[in-house]
Design an enzyme around this catalytic site. Structure first.
Site, mmCIF file in Angstrom:
data_model
loop_
_atom_site.group_PDB
_atom_site.id
_atom_site.type_symbol
_atom_site.label_atom_id
_atom_site.label_comp_id
_atom_site.label_asym_id
_atom_site.label_seq_id
_atom_site.Cartn_x
_atom_site.Cartn_y
_atom_site.Cartn_z
ATOM 1 N N ILE A 13 0.839 -1.207 0.000
ATOM 2 C CA ILE A 13 0.000 0.000 0.000
ATOM 3 C C ILE A 13 0.871 1.253 0.000
ATOM 4 C CG2 ILE A 13 -1.849 1.246 1.182
ATOM 5 C CD1 ILE A 13 -2.739 -1.473 2.371
ATOM 6 N N THR A 126 -6.637 -1.045 10.304
ATOM 7 C CA THR A 126 -7.376 -2.070 9.564
ATOM 8 C C THR A 126 -8.725 -2.358 10.224
ATOM 9 O OG1 THR A 126 -7.382 -4.456 9.175
ATOM 10 C CG2 THR A 126 -5.906 -3.699 10.871
ATOM 11 N N ASP A 127 -9.677 -2.787 9.409
ATOM 12 C CA ASP A 127 -10.975 -3.179 9.984
ATOM 13 C C ASP A 127 -10.846 -4.440 10.842
ATOM 14 O OD1 ASP A 127 -10.575 -5.059 7.947
ATOM 15 O OD2 ASP A 127 -12.555 -4.812 7.045
ATOM 16 N N GLU A 128 -9.705 -5.140 10.732
ATOM 17 C CA GLU A 128 -9.551 -6.389 11.487
ATOM 18 C C GLU A 128 -9.514 -6.144 12.998
ATOM 19 O OE1 GLU A 128 -6.871 -9.312 9.827
ATOM 20 O OE2 GLU A 128 -7.086 -8.455 7.836
ATOM 21 N N TYR A 151 -1.867 -10.561 14.702
ATOM 22 C CA TYR A 151 -1.745 -9.380 13.831
ATOM 23 C C TYR A 151 -2.750 -8.307 14.232
ATOM 24 C CZ TYR A 151 -2.843 -6.378 9.826
ATOM 25 O OH TYR A 151 -3.124 -5.285 9.030
ATOM 26 N N SER A 152 -4.033 -8.670 14.264
ATOM 27 C CA SER A 152 -5.050 -7.627 14.506
ATOM 28 C C SER A 152 -4.956 -7.094 15.929
ATOM 29 C CB SER A 152 -6.455 -8.135 14.179
ATOM 30 O OG SER A 152 -6.758 -9.315 14.868
ATOM 31 N N LYS A 155 -2.313 -4.427 15.845
ATOM 32 C CA LYS A 155 -2.807 -3.196 15.204
ATOM 33 C C LYS A 155 -3.765 -2.464 16.146
ATOM 34 C CE LYS A 155 -2.204 -1.882 11.523
ATOM 35 N NZ LYS A 155 -1.144 -0.972 10.971
ATOM 36 N N PRO A 206 -4.883 -23.199 -2.393
ATOM 37 C CA PRO A 206 -5.302 -23.640 -1.060
ATOM 38 C C PRO A 206 -6.408 -22.763 -0.466
ATOM 39 C CG PRO A 206 -3.214 -22.471 -0.918
ATOM 40 C CD PRO A 206 -3.594 -22.470 -2.359
ATOM 41 N N VAL A 207 -7.593 -23.344 -0.302
ATOM 42 C CA VAL A 207 -8.729 -22.600 0.254
ATOM 43 C C VAL A 207 -8.903 -23.017 1.707
ATOM 44 C CG1 VAL A 207 -11.203 -22.161 0.041
ATOM 45 C CG2 VAL A 207 -9.831 -22.630 -2.007
ATOM 46 N N ARG A 215 -14.663 -11.249 2.911
ATOM 47 C CA ARG A 215 -13.849 -10.038 3.067
ATOM 48 C C ARG A 215 -14.491 -8.948 2.218
ATOM 49 N NH1 ARG A 215 -12.593 -12.717 6.656
ATOM 50 N NH2 ARG A 215 -10.527 -13.366 7.391
ATOM 51 N N ASN A 250 -14.456 -15.890 -0.138
ATOM 52 C CA ASN A 250 -13.157 -16.180 -0.778
ATOM 53 C C ASN A 250 -13.304 -17.046 -2.030
ATOM 54 O OD1 ASN A 250 -11.899 -14.773 1.281
ATOM 55 N ND2 ASN A 250 -11.615 -16.606 2.543
ATOM 56 N N ASP A 273 -8.479 -25.232 8.070
ATOM 57 C CA ASP A 273 -8.797 -23.821 8.292
ATOM 58 C C ASP A 273 -7.701 -23.113 9.094
ATOM 59 O OD1 ASP A 273 -10.264 -21.558 8.028
ATOM 60 O OD2 ASP A 273 -11.993 -22.238 9.200
#
Ligand code: NAD
Ligand code: TYD
Length: 339
Positions: A13, A126-128, A151-152, A155, A206-207, A215, A250, A273
């Site tokens: 970004i 982030t929205d997370e 991570y979230s 943040k 990979p899902v 998202r 996704n 998952d």
């Protein structure tokens, strides 16, 4: 002319932001402070690297002496903090560097910003930080912070720290919280570039889980226009959500990529998952639309095509990442120049 410190400007970004703001703009004298982690790539910035009002410094936002030196030397007036460790899966494998960069690094920047009385400190969030939604509802700026991944949570900690500097010291902090970005120069560990590149290489896609996690996708240029507006017009002490109202499961995106590339859905592989996998993100960006006059310009169909075409047309860029070659660019461009 405003002296602007941009951190993390060699990432996805941040590099799109610098390419956009420096394209024909002479309003900013910019210092890009980036540690060049695995995610930082100076090849994203070749079109602006020789501009007179652009300076690159390799370094860590957590380096107190360096950060203070930069504020003093360049008489920094505004800051945009993009620098972060950003990949949820990596944060699950090891959280320490996330805390170090995202929390302590942000604190070092905030302390320097306070010391040098900057006019604006924009924390790119982030929205997370809001956690996960059920089938209905949207995140607003009043949604309680409830992060689930390392991570979230790092943040969210940075957001709380930044806002405390506004409330305690009156530092003019503004926070933007954006949804999932896509576009050129995204590191191929995130969903969209990973799937494009795997499909092009006829590798399995990979899902995670059932593929029905949702998202809310926004084109990176729309996000960066919001960042610029928030920097210039955002009110101190305010949070602005940024999103383009484009929710997608996704699996739908993955199928769309396969179709566009003329590849078979047999490449799809459902895998275990992600632990703590947030089910759904969806953002209400009414506030930034009403108060700052921002609105997204790109629709998903058009911008995802542009993005897929970019990866098709820039295979050298991602092949050099996959092979690790891109990391040699810094040595070539900068270490030789400094010797
Ligand atoms: P990225 O991982 O592509 O880039 C991060 C950049 O920060 C890299 O250039 C890296 O070298 C640099 N960096 C990392 N640690 C550093 C340190 N200690 N000191 C200096 N530089 C350091 O990330 P991105 O996707 O461009 O995200 C940029 C910002 O936007 C992050 O703060 C992220 O949390 C936020 N954000 C991202 C998204 C998204 O969808 N990608 C959505 C909302 C918000
Ligand atoms: P990602 O791009 O990592 O962004 P975030 O987790 O920050 O939203 O992942 C987007 C979605 O795609 C998320 O629901 C996890 C899923 N995903 C996969 O199914 N497979 C993958 O290989 C990756 C990287 C992500």
């Amino acid at each position: 002319m405003t002296n602007l410190l941009v951190t993390g400007g060699a990432g996805f970004i941040g590099s799109n932001f610098l390419n956009y703001i420096l394209e024909d703009g002479e309003d900013y004298n910019i210092v890009n402070l980036d540690k060049l982690t695995y995610a930082g790539n100076l090849e994203n910035l070749t079109q602006i690297e020789s501009k007179k009002n652009y300076h690159f410094i390799k370094g860590d936002i957590g380096n107190y002496e360096l950060v203070n030196h930069i504020f003093e030397e360049f008489k920094i007036q505004k800051v945009i903090n993009f620098a972060a460790e950003t990949h949820v899966d990596r944060s699950i494998l090891g959280s320490e560097v996330f805390f170090r960069t995202n929390v302590i690094g942000t604190n070092v920047l905030l302390e320097a910003a306070k010391r040098f009385s900057v006019e604006k400190f924009l924390q790119v969030s982030t929205d997370e930080v809001y956690g996960s939604l059920g089938n209905a509802g949207l995140f607003t700026e009043d949604t309680p912070i409830s992060p689930n991944s390392p991570y979230s949570s790092s943040k969210a900690s940075a957001d709380l720290m930044a806002m405390s500097f506004y409330r305690t010291y009156g530092l003019p902090v503004v926070i933007t919280r954006c949804s999932n970005n896509y576009g050129a120069y995204q590191f191929p560990e995130k969903l969209i570039p990973l799937m494009i590149i795997n499909a092009l290489n006829d590798k399995k896609l990979p899902v995670y889980g059932d593929g029905m996690n949702v998202r809310d996708w926004i084109y990176v240029i729309d996000h960066n226009k919001a960042v610029k507006l928030a920097l210039e017009k955002g009110e101190a002490g305010q949070v602005y959500n940024v999103g383009a109202s484009n929710e997608m499961p996704n699996i739908e995106i993955i199928k769309l990529i396969l179709k566009r590339l003329g590849k078979s859905e047999n490449l799809i592989e459902y895998v275990k998952d992600r632990p703590g996998h947030d089910r759904r993100y969806a953002i209400d960006s009414t506030k930034i639309q009403n108060e700052l006059g921002w609105k997204p310009a790109f629709n998903f169909e058009e911008a995802i095509e542009k993005t897929i075409d970019w990866y098709l047309g820039n295979q050298v860029w991602w092949q050099r990442i996959i092979s690790g070659e891109y990391q040699k660019y810094y040595q070539l461009q900068y270490e030789k120049r400094n010797s």
